[in-house]
Design an enzyme around this catalytic site. Structure first.
Site, PDB file in Angstrom:
ATOM      1  N   ARG A 184      75.889  68.314  72.005  1.00  0.00           N
ATOM      2  CA  ARG A 184      77.222  68.836  72.360  1.00  0.00           C
ATOM      3  C   ARG A 184      78.295  68.072  71.598  1.00  0.00           C
ATOM      4  O   ARG A 184      77.986  67.148  70.838  1.00  0.00           O
ATOM      5  CB  ARG A 184      77.454  68.721  73.873  1.00  0.00           C
ATOM      6  CG  ARG A 184      77.138  67.346  74.449  1.00  0.00           C
ATOM      7  CD  ARG A 184      76.906  67.417  75.953  1.00  0.00           C
ATOM      8  NE  ARG A 184      76.184  66.273  76.444  1.00  0.00           N
ATOM      9  CZ  ARG A 184      76.741  65.196  76.978  1.00  0.00           C
ATOM     10  NH1 ARG A 184      78.043  65.121  77.093  1.00  0.00           N
ATOM     11  NH2 ARG A 184      76.008  64.200  77.394  1.00  0.00           N
ATOM     12  N   TYR A 203      83.240  49.377  75.719  1.00  0.00           N
ATOM     13  CA  TYR A 203      83.202  50.437  74.694  1.00  0.00           C
ATOM     14  C   TYR A 203      83.821  49.942  73.382  1.00  0.00           C
ATOM     15  O   TYR A 203      83.258  50.134  72.293  1.00  0.00           O
ATOM     16  CB  TYR A 203      83.961  51.645  75.232  1.00  0.00           C
ATOM     17  CG  TYR A 203      83.962  52.861  74.339  1.00  0.00           C
ATOM     18  CD1 TYR A 203      82.835  53.661  74.211  1.00  0.00           C
ATOM     19  CD2 TYR A 203      85.107  53.236  73.639  1.00  0.00           C
ATOM     20  CE1 TYR A 203      82.839  54.788  73.404  1.00  0.00           C
ATOM     21  CE2 TYR A 203      85.127  54.366  72.835  1.00  0.00           C
ATOM     22  CZ  TYR A 203      83.990  55.137  72.722  1.00  0.00           C
ATOM     23  OH  TYR A 203      83.997  56.257  71.921  1.00  0.00           O
ATOM     24  N   ALA A 204      84.967  49.272  73.477  1.00  0.00           N
ATOM     25  CA  ALA A 204      85.636  48.768  72.271  1.00  0.00           C
ATOM     26  C   ALA A 204      84.761  47.740  71.563  1.00  0.00           C
ATOM     27  O   ALA A 204      84.673  47.737  70.326  1.00  0.00           O
ATOM     28  CB  ALA A 204      86.991  48.162  72.635  1.00  0.00           C
ATOM     29  N   SER A 218      85.053  54.437  66.774  1.00  0.00           N
ATOM     30  CA  SER A 218      86.243  54.908  67.493  1.00  0.00           C
ATOM     31  C   SER A 218      87.415  54.045  67.045  1.00  0.00           C
ATOM     32  O   SER A 218      87.219  52.877  66.673  1.00  0.00           O
ATOM     33  CB  SER A 218      86.054  54.746  69.002  1.00  0.00           C
ATOM     34  OG  SER A 218      87.299  54.873  69.670  1.00  0.00           O
TER      35      SER A 218
HETATM   36  P1  NAP Z   1      79.703  63.646  74.444  1.00  0.00           P
HETATM   37  O1  NAP Z   1      80.192  65.041  74.404  1.00  0.00           O
HETATM   38  O2  NAP Z   1      79.730  62.896  75.725  1.00  0.00           O
HETATM   39  O3  NAP Z   1      78.205  63.628  73.836  1.00  0.00           O
HETATM   40  C1  NAP Z   1      77.489  62.431  73.800  1.00  0.00           C
HETATM   41  C2  NAP Z   1      76.196  62.668  73.065  1.00  0.00           C
HETATM   42  O4  NAP Z   1      75.455  61.414  73.017  1.00  0.00           O
HETATM   43  C3  NAP Z   1      75.280  63.675  73.761  1.00  0.00           C
HETATM   44  O5  NAP Z   1      74.631  64.443  72.789  1.00  0.00           O
HETATM   45  C4  NAP Z   1      74.276  62.784  74.489  1.00  0.00           C
HETATM   46  O6  NAP Z   1      73.017  63.410  74.686  1.00  0.00           O
HETATM   47  C5  NAP Z   1      74.131  61.651  73.504  1.00  0.00           C
HETATM   48  N1  NAP Z   1      73.597  60.442  74.128  1.00  0.00           N
HETATM   49  C6  NAP Z   1      74.180  59.672  75.074  1.00  0.00           C
HETATM   50  N2  NAP Z   1      73.361  58.654  75.415  1.00  0.00           N
HETATM   51  C7  NAP Z   1      72.228  58.784  74.668  1.00  0.00           C
HETATM   52  C8  NAP Z   1      71.018  58.053  74.559  1.00  0.00           C
HETATM   53  N3  NAP Z   1      70.785  56.952  75.291  1.00  0.00           N
HETATM   54  N4  NAP Z   1      70.077  58.472  73.678  1.00  0.00           N
HETATM   55  C9  NAP Z   1      70.307  59.579  72.925  1.00  0.00           C
HETATM   56  N5  NAP Z   1      71.424  60.323  72.987  1.00  0.00           N
HETATM   57  C10 NAP Z   1      72.377  59.931  73.850  1.00  0.00           C
HETATM   58  O7  NAP Z   1      80.486  62.713  73.413  1.00  0.00           O
HETATM   59  P2  NAP Z   1      81.406  63.029  72.129  1.00  0.00           P
HETATM   60  O8  NAP Z   1      82.810  62.999  72.571  1.00  0.00           O
HETATM   61  O9  NAP Z   1      80.874  64.186  71.357  1.00  0.00           O
HETATM   62  O10 NAP Z   1      81.169  61.671  71.331  1.00  0.00           O
HETATM   63  C11 NAP Z   1      80.293  61.537  70.232  1.00  0.00           C
HETATM   64  C12 NAP Z   1      80.528  60.170  69.602  1.00  0.00           C
HETATM   65  O11 NAP Z   1      81.899  60.068  69.188  1.00  0.00           O
HETATM   66  C13 NAP Z   1      80.289  59.003  70.554  1.00  0.00           C
HETATM   67  O12 NAP Z   1      79.688  57.933  69.867  1.00  0.00           O
HETATM   68  C14 NAP Z   1      81.684  58.628  70.999  1.00  0.00           C
HETATM   69  O13 NAP Z   1      81.773  57.278  71.394  1.00  0.00           O
HETATM   70  C15 NAP Z   1      82.474  58.907  69.736  1.00  0.00           C
HETATM   71  N6  NAP Z   1      83.902  59.108  69.967  1.00  0.00           N
HETATM   72  C16 NAP Z   1      84.355  60.119  70.752  1.00  0.00           C
HETATM   73  C17 NAP Z   1      85.718  60.261  70.958  1.00  0.00           C
HETATM   74  C18 NAP Z   1      86.300  61.355  71.809  1.00  0.00           C
HETATM   75  O14 NAP Z   1      87.530  61.332  72.028  1.00  0.00           O
HETATM   76  N7  NAP Z   1      85.529  62.301  72.306  1.00  0.00           N
HETATM   77  C19 NAP Z   1      86.615  59.379  70.359  1.00  0.00           C
HETATM   78  C20 NAP Z   1      86.123  58.357  69.566  1.00  0.00           C
HETATM   79  C21 NAP Z   1      84.761  58.240  69.365  1.00  0.00           C
HETATM   80  P3  NAP Z   1      72.651  64.179  76.066  1.00  0.00           P
HETATM   81  O15 NAP Z   1      73.333  65.515  76.005  1.00  0.00           O
HETATM   82  O16 NAP Z   1      71.182  64.280  76.029  1.00  0.00           O
HETATM   83  O17 NAP Z   1      73.158  63.323  77.189  1.00  0.00           O
END
Ligand code: NAP
Length: 248
Positions: free
Chosen positions: A16, A156-157, A143
């Site tokens: 996702r 997280y940071a 991030s």
């Molecule tokens: P998200 O929608 O919550 O999706 C998180 C993804 O990580 C999911 O596919 C989840 O898989 C997977 N995941 C979590 N724990 C895992 C584990 N132990 N082993 C394998 N897969 C795992 O998050 P997102 O917003 O798309 O974020 C993606 C990345 O961007 C992250 O690293 C996040 O820190 C970074 N980021 C996001 C933002 C933001 O504003 N959204 C900003 C800065 C950085 P499942 O579906 O199987 O749980």
């Protein structure tokens, strides 16, 4: 011309949000894909979309990136199934926010284990196929808070700041084999991760974003597709901030 024709890419967190958008962008550019999430069925929709877009091959894996043995196994299977790996995107990540005084050992460890240890597990396991590739690319999703810090997100940071330092080290180690290693530092992106945030917090962030809108997963995917392409072949050990000017 698709820019990733013939390339094989492995993406964690592909079920996702940002990971799914990256998978779709890579599929559009002609890459074969190995999609990873914590359960097999969670990548079904992403896989279906990527096939419809025209990805030449799509493999799916269930993997908890916190397990190094499981990462070794999946990287082996993906390398065999795709006949090599050229691009690795460490995107899997979690948050467990709390103010420092209330931050538990469990929530600190859970975030560090997934976001930083997980990227280490995958990258170490993928070193060999990346070095064998003619255009090896490591792209780690950190991030902006890995650079700025954030109240309520010390765990997280720390994980994202560590990921930036980790990536620069890998860039130095693997440069001799033609592998580039870069970080994308997203700002505030609309996904499940940010969906539950207080609307007032969102409003406050929005006011700080120069471009006047929250980010979309596709904004990050476009940057990843660029870093994966030949056009970015002379870029390594860099942090590409994609935040609409949030941290300007
Ligand atoms: P998200 O929608 O919550 O999706 C998180 C993804 O990580 C999911 O596919 C989840 O898989 C997977 N995941 C979590 N724990 C895992 C584990 N132990 N082993 C394998 N897969 C795992 O998050 P997102 O917003 O798309 O974020 C993606 C990345 O961007 C992250 O690293 C996040 O820190 C970074 N980021 C996001 C933002 C933001 O504003 N959204 C900003 C800065 C950085 P499942 O579906 O199987 O749980």
């Amino acid at each position: 011309m698709p820019t990733l024709n013939g390339r094989k890419a492995l993406i964690t967190g592909a079920s996702r949000g940002i990971g799914r958008a990256i998978a779709e962008a890579f599929a559009r550019e002609g890459a074969a894909l190995a999609l990873i999430a914590t359960a097999l069925e969670k990548t079904n929709e992403t896989a279906q979309r990527c096939k419809e877009i025209g990805a030449p091959k799509v493999m799916q894996f269930a993997l908890d990136v916190r397990s190094s043995a499981e990462c070794d196994r999946v990287i082996k299977e993906a390398t065999a199934g795709l006949d090599g790996i050229d691009i690795v995107v460490n995107n899997a990540g979690v948050t467990k926010d709390n103010l420092l005084m209330r931050l538990t050992d469990q929530d600190y460890d859970a975030v560090l284990d997934t976001n930083l240890r997980g990227a280490f597990n995958i990258t170490r396991a993928a070193c060999r196929p990346l070095m064998k590739s003619k255009a090896g690319r490591l792209i780690n999703i950190a991030s902006v808070v890995g650079m700025t810090g954030n109240a309520g997100q010390a765990n997280y940071a720390a994980s994202k700041g560590g990921l930036i330092a980790f990536t620069k080290s890998v860039a130095k180690e693997l440069s001799g084999r033609g592998v580039t290693a870069n970080v994308i530092a997203p700002g505030f992106i609309e996904t499940d991760m940010t969906a539950g945030l207080d609307p007032k917090v969102k409003e406050g962030v929005l006011k700080e974003i120069l471009l006047g809108r929250l980010g979309k997963p596709e904004d990050i995917a476009a940057a990843a597709a660029y870093l994966a392409s030949d056009a970015a072949g002379y870029i390594t050990a860099q942090v590409l901030v994609v935040d609409g000017g949030l941290t300007a």
